[in-house]
Every structure is written in structure tokens, then in C-alpha cells.
Design an enzyme around this catalytic site. Structure first.
Site, PDB file in Angstrom:
ATOM      1  N   SER A  33       5.441  19.554  -4.631  1.00  0.00           N
ATOM      2  CA  SER A  33       5.847  19.083  -3.315  1.00  0.00           C
ATOM      3  C   SER A  33       5.408  20.097  -2.269  1.00  0.00           C
ATOM      4  O   SER A  33       5.026  21.210  -2.590  1.00  0.00           O
ATOM      5  CB  SER A  33       7.355  18.947  -3.254  1.00  0.00           C
ATOM      6  OG  SER A  33       7.832  18.425  -4.449  1.00  0.00           O
ATOM      7  N   VAL A  34       5.505  19.667  -1.028  1.00  0.00           N
ATOM      8  CA  VAL A  34       5.219  20.582   0.074  1.00  0.00           C
ATOM      9  C   VAL A  34       6.116  21.817  -0.091  1.00  0.00           C
ATOM     10  O   VAL A  34       7.288  21.687  -0.443  1.00  0.00           O
ATOM     11  CB  VAL A  34       5.550  19.906   1.426  1.00  0.00           C
ATOM     12  CG1 VAL A  34       5.088  20.774   2.572  1.00  0.00           C
ATOM     13  CG2 VAL A  34       4.913  18.546   1.494  1.00  0.00           C
ATOM     14  N   ASP A 111      -6.849  21.036  -7.200  1.00  0.00           N
ATOM     15  CA  ASP A 111      -5.630  21.335  -6.455  1.00  0.00           C
ATOM     16  C   ASP A 111      -5.292  20.088  -5.661  1.00  0.00           C
ATOM     17  O   ASP A 111      -6.006  19.731  -4.733  1.00  0.00           O
ATOM     18  CB  ASP A 111      -5.930  22.528  -5.542  1.00  0.00           C
ATOM     19  CG  ASP A 111      -4.736  22.915  -4.685  1.00  0.00           C
ATOM     20  OD1 ASP A 111      -3.638  22.394  -4.939  1.00  0.00           O
ATOM     21  OD2 ASP A 111      -4.924  23.734  -3.770  1.00  0.00           O
ATOM     22  N   THR A 112      -4.232  19.391  -6.064  1.00  0.00           N
ATOM     23  CA  THR A 112      -3.932  18.119  -5.400  1.00  0.00           C
ATOM     24  C   THR A 112      -2.583  18.155  -4.728  1.00  0.00           C
ATOM     25  O   THR A 112      -1.629  18.694  -5.257  1.00  0.00           O
ATOM     26  CB  THR A 112      -3.957  16.935  -6.394  1.00  0.00           C
ATOM     27  OG1 THR A 112      -2.933  17.158  -7.365  1.00  0.00           O
ATOM     28  CG2 THR A 112      -5.282  16.832  -7.087  1.00  0.00           C
ATOM     29  N   HIS A 115       2.868  15.443  -1.766  1.00  0.00           N
ATOM     30  CA  HIS A 115       3.741  14.534  -1.049  1.00  0.00           C
ATOM     31  C   HIS A 115       3.264  13.100  -1.214  1.00  0.00           C
ATOM     32  O   HIS A 115       2.116  12.828  -1.464  1.00  0.00           O
ATOM     33  CB  HIS A 115       3.906  14.924   0.403  1.00  0.00           C
ATOM     34  CG  HIS A 115       2.680  15.546   0.979  1.00  0.00           C
ATOM     35  ND1 HIS A 115       2.199  16.736   0.517  1.00  0.00           N
ATOM     36  CD2 HIS A 115       1.839  15.128   1.930  1.00  0.00           C
ATOM     37  CE1 HIS A 115       1.099  17.030   1.188  1.00  0.00           C
ATOM     38  NE2 HIS A 115       0.862  16.066   2.037  1.00  0.00           N
ATOM     39  N   SER A 471     -13.137 -28.345  11.331  1.00  0.00           N
ATOM     40  CA  SER A 471     -12.710 -29.711  11.084  1.00  0.00           C
ATOM     41  C   SER A 471     -13.194 -30.574  12.252  1.00  0.00           C
ATOM     42  O   SER A 471     -13.028 -30.201  13.413  1.00  0.00           O
ATOM     43  CB  SER A 471     -11.177 -29.755  10.995  1.00  0.00           C
ATOM     44  OG  SER A 471     -10.746 -31.086  10.865  1.00  0.00           O
ATOM     45  N   SER A 473     -16.361 -31.179  12.897  1.00  0.00           N
ATOM     46  CA  SER A 473     -17.665 -30.739  13.394  1.00  0.00           C
ATOM     47  C   SER A 473     -18.776 -31.710  13.007  1.00  0.00           C
ATOM     48  O   SER A 473     -19.856 -31.690  13.587  1.00  0.00           O
ATOM     49  CB  SER A 473     -17.990 -29.345  12.851  1.00  0.00           C
ATOM     50  OG  SER A 473     -18.015 -29.374  11.433  1.00  0.00           O
ATOM     51  N   SER A 543     -14.411 -24.281   4.564  1.00  0.00           N
ATOM     52  CA  SER A 543     -14.652 -22.907   4.089  1.00  0.00           C
ATOM     53  C   SER A 543     -14.772 -21.896   5.230  1.00  0.00           C
ATOM     54  O   SER A 543     -15.851 -21.393   5.508  1.00  0.00           O
ATOM     55  CB  SER A 543     -15.869 -22.852   3.167  1.00  0.00           C
ATOM     56  OG  SER A 543     -16.975 -23.559   3.682  1.00  0.00           O
TER      57      SER A 543
END
Lengths: 635, 302
Positions: A33-34, A111-112, A115, A471, A473, A543
Site C-alpha cells: 500500500s501507499v 516494482d508495482t 493502491h 429507418s 431511408s 445497422s
């Protein structure tokens, strides 16, 4: 030249290389964690393993004065917190890779950050790691995030877990605290499937039990953190028992005399004479040569980048997976997989993405979200959508079959990423659980009469004429007129109308997003069957979404799909309103009505655009016939 | 020479070849940045290996600031001929016309105009959608967080907070028209790996890496080589001959030499093994301001 000196330099290097040769590589991640002191811990490992050079130390001292958070002391975290934004916030915001070595092993540390909003970074680091170090503040003990980190590590196939109980100086090196947390951790580790789980009480700031045994914790008789990293037994996957897998990256063809397939072995081993199969096509051959710039190899194994030359000329291209004949990978267009969602735009069932698995890229639709996983408790949750950093178990349907293994069998052939088709962002990481049985056990039946034979009997080239537009057209009107004209010309055509299909084949479908995508999938499949029968297939279908039209396009072969945009403005359509739908939609009686309450994405590059406002139906039909003649669909 | 390739180097080699092939397979118009130094030498060697027996399927680009060591230019032309490379040399002509140089304009402005801007011009000119660079993660802190496929906007900008996650060996190679990536096949190599590999594979590098008697002046603690008469001498400065070599190669007014007696590559590596000073110290651009590399990269520097 100074000969004696050179000899001794060579000796020095040879000794060095020999020493390195015996060192095994351990890839691990650190997560916490932080404020747990993770960057300080890594800084400590680098510092104590003497990998900090004098000039770096000088800049560290000046940085410590400017950014440091530990008063007058050197802040070891500044050795690893690289980006300006991180220094200012005092937190690590991305994955960083560090390299160091002890006398016994080489290490790559990812390094991950810990949070919640950076779960995706932890998954990134864990995807290539053998071991995870979870950092916990001894004053706080095991937190929700510790459980999350253990779960993600386990899901991604990390086999070893270490709990580094940091800041032990701040709890007066109290043994009781250690014993309590150790028990809790044993229970946590046991709930997952780890090969080892170790707890080490440390103080990264003062160096206790990091690389040096602590004088403040005589009661602790376990290894220091470094000792554990140096000695934990990493089982190398037994290559001789692993199945040969080779995703083809690039076809190497400098001239007519050489045709090799370049790629990296992602499982097992291979030697000249071995029989291989192309997973998707089922064609087999034997390995003739394994070539490199420095000569042929007698054998290659997992991780080697090689070029394979085969005995036979068989059809192979990028995206094919070569495998041992005896243990073939699964081939399917339906998968069940865990997805780690990495995008701020949530996932809904029915959405279509690009899926990259090894060197294969296909389009994939998430057809069903089976359940979400609570990363803190590993419990299943119901859910219709999946948000950033959430994990879900889903079914996926692919536009084409791919070859793969389950993730737990092979990390390389069992993993994939999903890519958003518009933003090109990587939105998810996927771990294949298994191929779905539908496709698995239904093998494709080779048909005796080919599409070409059927088409040549009819004297035409089959295709799909896909009419899209609002619709009203004029899609259906023009399609019907064209159908009639094709009949008069002696061509064989058929007409699929979106509205009509909803009364039969698709009458079980509603108008929500998932149903609409299933609707279009069925129409796409149906038009493909018609094309296979040799017919010119007219499809009249609103469509509205580009991604849906693309889905239909990908069902048939290249060049067989002709997108016809019936260009009529919304005003004119609403004025014509042949079915009275616009009036209803405007009155709020119809939800999701295209053009009114739901968007219509105008085709960017249709094969044909019809102007219905300035031109007559006859002129529109003539324009399509001219196109068909020009491209030799009819003659 | 009894130095064989270790399993560790073989692993790094395979990983880099995989990355290089992936770029060529996925992009339509890649280019390789060639800076003539040892990292470029290794990267070029790996690329030749990746595609053998085919010819290198992309051009090689050198951004010439006009302040490179003379020997570097000669070595570049020699390598291009030897390997039949499609070599493209680009200089920012505007900058050259204005005589932008490291002395009058400072290293920061000079680097921006003659390197960063020149690179962007060359990439735009060629319409490249992918550019290989020889950067390593061990070089510097902001590099440690750079992806293997590093995405760049239409204006070549880099957003460190918005990088694409890279899991397993899966690289997302999708870009929109005008956008590009920088690909770093040497990401996981260290300086020592580079040297060991050069020895094991007998890769040619410029002899500037070897100690020789060279004319240098000492300026604020750094030894600068007097490569030609464009180096303005400050009052009291007298060039003297010293046995020196270079740990990195760049523009000669910005590249510090180290005193050394290592006249063979073996001895250079021998010195490395007992080294107490990291590589980028010889590069003056890093000292300009805190986090200077990150700032340069956001602007489009490699």
C-alpha cells in the site's frame, strides 16, 4: 599493446562470466500500500548489493534535500521513484523494472504500486513473475489490499509468496506482533494455491533483515529477505515434458530457395526431424532445419528465437501456431476466460474488441459476463458490467478460430489482451480458462462441392450487398427493385430484410445491446451461408454502428462484402416516415430509436453511397448494377 | 578470446529478437535509430540476426547534429557499406543555418533543436509508424518505467501516466494514422550485458571506446576531447594529451571522457567490473535539471 594486462583482463571477465553462468534468474514483484515503504525496500536492496554508483549517490543526496521525506537522512526511495509526478506525490504510479544480483542469483524486480486504482499495473508485473513480495506495515497488519495482492498473484500464476513485515522498528521489534500476523498470513496463503509462503520481519529504512540479519530481533530465526530470495526453490518447468508450441511471427522469404518461419518457442523443445502440426489447419510436416545467422541448431527450447524450415511446402502465415502432433493445442472460436479490466470505460456483454493471443489477432465479442470476482475475498459477484481494475469470468465469441492452451498449462499460449477498436487502448488482460465445448467437439465438416463450383454453375460471383441507412431511408425499396432487376438479368439473388427476420429467425431477440449484437451476428451468419450457396445476397438492415457492420463484414471473405450506404437525411426520413415510427419515437413511445434517441454512425468508407434525394430509385439500381459489372460479380 | 555467450545473454538476445520481429510484423513502415554507439551496435547486430538470411527489412536513421566525433561518422559509413544498410542521415537544416551550437545556446536548447526537433523532422519526413531505439531501463530512473512499445502521439509526445500495460510478451501494436511507437528491444539489458555481448559476439564498435592518447581539456570536472577546432577554449585552457576513453558516445562537446589505460575491449570490461561511477555521468545533458530526461522524452526525445 600491453599483453600481460590483456590476459588478466580476460581472466577477470572469464571468472565473472563463469560466476554469472551459475546464477539462476528470479523475477519477482513487490506490492504494497501507499507508505508501506516499498520503494525504500528496493532502494535498500540496490544500495546493499552495491549497485549504487558514486555519482548516483551524489545526486541522491541532493534529491533527498529537495524531495526527501525522511528528514536529514538519505531517502532510498528516491533511487527508484523515477517520474517527476511520483516524486511530487511521494507515491509510485507505474511499473518500474530494476536489475540487481547477489552472489547466488540475478534478480529482475517489477516494482508495482499497491493502491486500488493501479491493480492493472500489479497484474502487469505479476504476468512475468515467479515470486511476489507483499509489503505490509507492521503497525497495520494484513489489510484488504494484501488479500487483493495475494489473489492477483495467484490468478496470474505466481507460485511463491513472501510477506515482508516492514517498519518493525516502529513496533519496537515486538515478537508478539510477528506471531499474530504470521498466523493470519498462513491462513491467507492457504486459501490460494502457492508453493511457498514466507514471512520476514524487516525495517527497510534501517536495513534489519533485508540483506543483513537484525540485531534487534534475536527471536527471529528465519532467513533475511535476500537469503529467502536467493534460496527459494524455483521449479523450472520441465521442458522435456512440456508440449512444443511455436507461434509464427514472421515468414522469412528472401528468395524462392528459402522459406522459413520465424518466432519464439513458447513451450517445450524442437529438433530437426520432429513432426509438427499447424494447429488450425491440421496440416502436418517435419522440421528440416532450425536456422540462425550463425548456423543451424541441433535443438531449440522454450524462450529461443529461431527460424524453422519445414520438409513440405504447406500454407503457414503469421498467426499460425505450430505444435507437437501428439499433444495439440485447443482450437476454438469460443472461450471462457478471466478478464482483468484495465479501462475506464466499463465492459458490457455484447461489446466487440480486438483480441491478441500470441501472434494471432481476431475480433472478439464478450458474449456473457458469467460473474465478477471480488478481488478482496475471491467471492463471485453478479454483475452486468465490469469496471476499471475489476476481474470477471466471461465467455467470448471470436470472429475466427484461434489455437491456444489453458493459462495454467502455458502462460504464453493461454494469455491474451483485448484492444479497443477505436482508441486502440489495451482494455483488458485475459487468461484462458478453457475453450467452450460447442466449438471444441464439433469439428468442421469439409463440404464436397465448393462455393466456387456452385457460383460458376450460376454464372456469377457471390457477394453480400449490405444496405445500411436510417429507418425510412429507402433501403428496402431499393433492395427490392434491385432484386427484381437481377432476376430480369438472369442472376441468382436473395433478399434478407431485417424487419422480416425479426418475425422468424430472430423473434426471440429484443432491442437491448446484447440482443442487437446477436441479431446482427445471425444475419451475418445467414448471409455467409447464402454466399456459400453462390447467391448474390441483398441485406436490408439499419445497422447503425460501424463495429456491427464490421462484424458482418468479417463473416465473409475479403472482397465479398459490399457496404451500400443509403444516404438520406434524417429530416427527409422523418418526413417520409412510411411506418409512422418517427412520430412515435418523437413522442417518446419507442426507446433507442436510431436517429432520434440512439446514434447512427455514418459509414466512413462504404463501397457505394446512394443519393436518394437527388436520384430516382431506377438510377440507384443502375448505379449498383454498374458496380457489380465493373467488379465482375455479374457479366 | 575465450568468452562464450552465457545463458543469460542468450535469453536477452532471444527476447530482443522477438521484439524486433514483432515490430516488423505489425507495423507498415518501421525505422531503426542508429546512434553509432555500443547500444546501437548491439541493436543492429540483433536485427541482422532476427531476419537472416533476409536483408534488414527497414532503413537505419542517423540524426546528425554536425557535432559528432569525426570517427563516429566514419564508422557509421563503414557499417552501412559492410551490411548493405539503407542508411538515412538527417540534420535539422534550420538549426544548422542558425548555427545552433552547444556553446552559445547551452546544451538544453542545442539538444532540443539539433536532436529532439531533428528527430521529429526525420520521423515525419519518412512517415514512420515505428522507430527502434537502443535505450535500456538500467540507464536512468524515468527509463525504468518506459514500456517496450512506447506509444507516441501525432506530435511525438510521451505521456508517462497513460502508457499501455504490457503483460507477458504481448505488445499492443495498434496506432491511428499519424501516431507511432518507439520500440526498445534492449529494455532489459544492463551496461555490463551490452559489453559482455559485444565481446561474445565480436561486434565492432568505434575505437573511441578504447583508451588512446587524445587531446582533451578539463572543464568543470569533465574531460572534453578537442575533436576539431570548433571547440572554443576558455581563458587558461590548454589542451593536453591524456590516455582517455569514452563510456558513451554522442556530441563531442557534451561527452565527457574518462582517464583509462584500457586499450582492448577486454580491459574496458575489466574496468567496468570494478567501476564506481555510472554510465550517464559522461552525458552532460542529464545534469541540466532534475528529471531532465523525463522532460525531454515528453517533448519527443528518445
Amino acid at each position: 599493446m600491453n599483453k600481460p594486462l590483456e590476459a588478466s583482463a580476460t581472466q577477470l571477465i572469464e571468472n565473472y562470466v563463469a560466476a554469472q553462468e551459475n546464477k539462476q534468474l528470479l523475477r519477482f514483484i513487490t506490492c504494497g500500500s501507499v507508505d508501506d515503504g516499498k520503494s525504500t525496500l528496493i532502494g535498500r536492496l540496490l544500495y546493499d548489493s552495491k549497485l549504487i554508483f558514486e555519482d548516483q549517490l551524489a545526486s541522491l543526496e541532493s534529491d533527498s534535500k529537495r524531495f526527501g521525506t525522511v528528514g536529514e537522512d538519505i531517502d532510498l526511495a528516491l533511487l527508484v521513484d523515477g517520474l517527476e509526478a511520483e516524486r511530487e506525490q511521494g507515491i509510485t504510479i507505474d511499473v518500474a523494472y530494476r536489475f540487481f544480483a547477489s552472489d547466488k542469483r540475478r534478480f529482475i524486480v517489477a516494482d508495482t504500486p499497491g493502491h486500488e486504482q493501479y491493480t492493472r499495473n500489479m497484474a502487469t508485473g505479476a504476468s512475468t513473475a515467479d515470486l511476489a513480495v507483499l509489503l505490509v506495515d507492521a503497525r497495520k497488519g494484513i489489510l484488504t489490499q494484501t488479500r487483493r495482492h495475494a489473489f492477483i498473484a495467484s490468478l496470474l500464476g505466481v507460485r511463491h509468496l513472501v510477506l515482508a513485515l516492514n517498519k518493525f522498528d516502529l513496533v519496537d521489534y515486538d515478537r508478539k506482533i510477528f506471531e499474530e500476523i504470521k498466523q493470519e498470513f498462513a491462513a491467507l496463503a492457504a486459501s490460494h494455491d502457492f508453493e511457498s509462503a514466507q514471512v520476514v520481519p524487516v525495517s527497510a529504512r534501517f536495513g534489519d533483515n533485508v540483506t543483513q540479519r537484525s540485531n534487534n530481533m534475536d527471536w527471529y530465526d528465519g532467513p533475511t529477505l535476500l537469503q529467502h530470495l536467493e534460496t527459494v526453490e524455483i521449479k523450472l518447468s520441465d521442458e522435456s515434458h512440456e508440449n512444443f508450441r511455436f507461434p509464427v511471427q514472421w515468414v522469412n522469404r528472401p528468395d524462392l530457395d528459402f522459406r522459413g518461419f520465424s518466432g519464439t518457442v513458447s513451450g517445450g523443445r524442437i529438433a530437426p526431424g520432429d513432426e509438427i502440426v499447424v494447429a488450425k489447419s491440421g496440416q502436418t510436416s517435419r522440421v528440416k532445419r532450425l536456422t540462425t545467422m550463425d548456423g543451424d541448431l541441433v535443438e531449440a527450447s522454450k524462450g529461443d528465437a529461431i527460424t524453422i524450415v519445414l520438409e513440405d511446402e504447406i500454407d503457414i502465415s503469421r498467426g499460425d501456431l505450430l505444435a507437437s502432433v501428439k499433444s495439440r493445442p485447443e482450437v476454438s472460436d469460443q472461450l471462457a476466460a478471466h478478464l482483468i479490466w484495465m479501462s475506464e470505460t466499463p465492459l458490457y456483454a455484447g461489446r466487440t474488441y480486438l483480441l491478441k493471443c500470441g501472434t494471432q489477432t481476431v475480433s472478439a465479442t464478450v458474449t456473457e459476463i458469467k460473474h465478477r470476482v471480488d478481488v478482496n475475498s475471491a467471492q463471485h459477484l453478479a454483475g452486468k458490467s465490469v469496471g476499471l481494475n475489476e476481474i470477471a469470468f466471461c465467455n467470448l465469441s471470436l470472429s475466427q478460430e484461434i489455437a491456444f492452451d489453458p493459462y495454467e498449462v502455458n502462460r504464453h499460449t493461454g494469455s491474451f489482451i483485448l484492444i479497443d477498436r477505436l482508441s486502440n487502448a489495451t482494455v483488458a488482460a485475459g487468461l484462458v480458462w478453457f475453450g467452450l465445448r460447442r466449438a471444441n467437439n464439433i469439428h468442421r465438416q469439409q463440404l464436397t462441392v465448393s462455393k466456387q463450383e456452385r457460383a460458376s454453375q450460376k454464372g456469377q460471383k457471390p457477394c453480400v450487398l449490405w444496405f445500411t441507412g436510417l429507418s425510412g431511408s429507402g433501403k428496402s425499396t431499393i433492395a427490392n427493385a434491385l432484386d427484381k432487376e437481377l432476376l430480369r438479368l438472369g442472376a441468382h439473388a436473395t433478399l434478407l430484410d431485417g424487419d422480416n427476420l425479426r418475425h422468424g429467425l430472430n423473434k426471440d431477440l429484443g432491442f437491448n445491446e446484447a440482443d442487437r449484437i446477436e441479431n446482427i451476428r445471425r444475419v451475418g451468419e445467414l448471409s455467409k451461408l447464402m454466399v456459400d450457396t453462390g447467391l448474390i445476397t441483398l441485406v436490408s438492415f439499419i445497422s447503425p454502428f460501424a463495429s456491427e457492420r464490421k462484424l458482418a463484414r468479417e463473416r465473409v471473405e475479403e472482397g465479398e462484402f459490399i457496404e451500400i450506404y443509403v444516404n438520406t437525411s434524417l429530416d427527409i426520413c422523418a418526413k417520409r416516415d412510411p411506418k409512422g415510427l418517427y412520430a412515435k419515437a418523437k413522442a417518446g413511445e419507442i426507446e433507442n430509436f436510431t436517429g432520434i434517441s440512439s446514434p447512427y454512425e455514418v459509414p466512413e468508407t462504404p463501397e457505394l453511397t446512394l443519393d436518394t434525394e437527388q436520384q430516382s430509385i431506377e438510377e440507384n439500381v443502375a448505379q449498383i448494377i454498374a458496380y457489380l459489372r465493373e467488379h465482375q460479380f455479374i457479366w | 578470446m575465450g568468452i562464450a555467450q552465457s545463458s543469460h545473454l542468450k535469453h536477452l538476445e532471444s527476447e530482443s529478437i522477438h521484439i524486433i520481429r514483432e515490430v516488423v510484423a505489425e507495423f507498415s513502415n518501421p525505422v531503426m535509430l542508429y546512434s553509432i554507439g555500443k547500444d546501437s551496435a548491439v541493436m543492429l547486430h540483433l536485427a541482422l540476426k532476427a531476419f537472416a538470411p533476409s536483408k534488414l527489412p527497414f532503413p537505419v536513421l542517423h540524426v546528425d547534429t554536425t557535432w559528432k566525433f569525426k570517427e563516429m561518422i566514419a564508422f557509421r559509413d563503414y557499417m552501412a557499406k559492410k551490411h548493405n544498410l539503407d542508411l538515412i542521415v538527417h540534420t535539422n537544416q534550420e538549426g544548422k543555418a542558425q548555427n545552433i551550437n552547444p556553446f552559445e545556446h547551452g546544451s538544453s536548447t542545442y539538444t532540443h533543436v539539433m536532436k529532439t526537433e531533428a528527430l521529429k523532422q526525420a520521423l515525419d519526413l519518412g512517415g514512420y509508424d515505428a522507430a527502434f531505439g537502443g535505450a535500456r531501463r538500467d540507464e536512468e530512473k524515468s527509463r525504468a518505467k518506459e514500456r517496450v512499445f512506447s506509444f507516441r502521439t501525432k506530435t511525438h509526445g510521451w505521456d508517462p501516466k497513460n502508457q499501455r500495460p504490457e503483460l507477458w510478451q504481448l505488445y499492443n501494436a495498434r496506432v491511428a494514422p499519424g501516431e507511432s511507437i518507439r520500440a526498445f528491444p534492449l529494455s532489459n539489458w544492463t551496461e555490463l550485458d551490452i559489453w559482455q555481448y559485444i565481446l561474445a559476439e565480436k561486434i565492432e564498435v568505434p575505437s573511441l571506446y578504447l583508451a588512446q592518447r587524445r587531446k582533451v581539456v578539463e572543464r568543470s570536472g569533465t574531460l572534453l576531447m578537442v575533436d576539431d577546432n570548433r571547440l572554443p577554449l576558455l581563458p587558461g585552457e590548454v589542451p593536453q594529451e591524456k590516455m582517455v576513453r569514452f563510456r558513451t558516445l554522442g556530441c563531442y562537446p557534451l561527452t565527457g571522457a574518462v582517464e583509462s589505460s584500457a586499450t582492448t575491449l577486454e580491459e574496458v570490461v575489466g574496468e567496468m567490473l570494478v567501476a564506481r561511477s555510472s554510465e550517464r555521468q559522461g552525458r552532460l545533458i542529464d545534469h541540466d535539471s532534475a528529471a531532465s530526461m523525463e522532460k525531454k522524452k515528453r517533448e519527443g526525445y528518445f
